[in-house]
Write an enzyme that holds these catalytic residues in place. Structure first.
Site, PDB file in Angstrom:
ATOM      1  N   TYR A  26       4.769  -7.284   6.996  1.00 27.41           N
ATOM      2  CA  TYR A  26       3.420  -7.668   6.195  1.00 27.41           C
ATOM      3  C   TYR A  26       2.447  -6.010   5.613  1.00 27.41           C
ATOM      4  O   TYR A  26       2.003  -5.943   4.961  1.00 27.41           O
ATOM      5  CB  TYR A  26       2.396  -8.787   6.316  1.00 27.41           C
ATOM      6  CG  TYR A  26       2.811 -10.094   7.460  1.00 27.41           C
ATOM      7  CD1 TYR A  26       3.200 -11.110   6.074  1.00 27.41           C
ATOM      8  CD2 TYR A  26       2.707 -10.738   8.235  1.00 27.41           C
ATOM      9  CE1 TYR A  26       3.931 -11.869   6.124  1.00 27.41           C
ATOM     10  CE2 TYR A  26       3.139 -11.483   8.624  1.00 27.41           C
ATOM     11  CZ  TYR A  26       4.181 -12.545   7.757  1.00 27.41           C
ATOM     12  OH  TYR A  26       4.113 -13.246   8.326  1.00 27.41           O
ATOM     13  N   HIS A 103       6.447 -14.168  -1.496  1.00 27.15           N
ATOM     14  CA  HIS A 103       6.185 -14.149   0.027  1.00 27.15           C
ATOM     15  C   HIS A 103       7.045 -12.770  -0.012  1.00 27.15           C
ATOM     16  O   HIS A 103       7.022 -11.729  -0.774  1.00 27.15           O
ATOM     17  CB  HIS A 103       7.039 -14.780   0.835  1.00 27.15           C
ATOM     18  CG  HIS A 103       6.789 -16.150   0.192  1.00 27.15           C
ATOM     19  ND1 HIS A 103       5.910 -17.188   0.836  1.00 27.15           N
ATOM     20  CD2 HIS A 103       7.282 -17.212  -0.514  1.00 27.15           C
ATOM     21  CE1 HIS A 103       6.010 -18.147   0.691  1.00 27.15           C
ATOM     22  NE2 HIS A 103       7.095 -18.065  -0.389  1.00 27.15           N
TER      23      HIS A 103
END
Length: 147
Positions: A26, A103
């Site tokens: 991430y 995303h």
């Protein structure tokens, strides 16, 4: 009546841990960084931004319902709810606002269960695997669709 010049940014469960959680997947940006980046992209397109993050599905659904009153579109990273929540899908389709599904990671390069999205066929825009910059991309693509 003209459309409101506001977007709702929705971040789902565990995204409050951005910058700490699995940085190899991430990245190092925090949720505050994401909100700032998204607000800047919205402002550049002539929109205000309201942001919400919650680990509770009902809170996210309530915010989506409220967006019907004063927002022209929604940018959402539903996180794990992407793969499980018919209720989130129903809320998004129910309010009738165009939305972008975002995303950070490439969900198709990850575990098989992440390959299914309950939102993919109803999202006006999908941005997948572009890191946190994908939020700004989603804003630009979504606002281009809003008169």
């Amino acid at each position: 009546m003209t459309s409101p010049r506001r977007l709702l940014l929705v971040n789902g469960p565990n995204l409050n841990l951005l910058g700490m959680r699995e940085p190899g997947i991430y990245g190092a940006a925090s949720l505050a960084d994401v909100e700032r980046l998204t607000a800047d992209a919205a402002a550049a397109a002539g929109f205000e931004l309201r942001a919400i993050q919650s680990n509770h599905e009902g809170v996210l659904i309530d915010a989506i319902h409220a967006a019907r009153e004063d927002c022209a579109g929604i940018v959402i990273n539903p996180a794990g709810l992407t793969h499980t929540s018919v209720s989130l899908r129903d809320a998004l389709t129910g309010v009738g606002l165009p939305f972008a599904e975002v995303h950070i990671s490439d969900v198709y390069a990850r575990e098989e269960f992440r390959h299914h999205s309950y939102l993919h066929d109803v999202a006006a825009v999908r941005v997948i695997g572009r890191g946190v910059d994908g939020y700004a991309d989603a804003v630009r693509e979504l606002t281009a669709l809003i008169p």
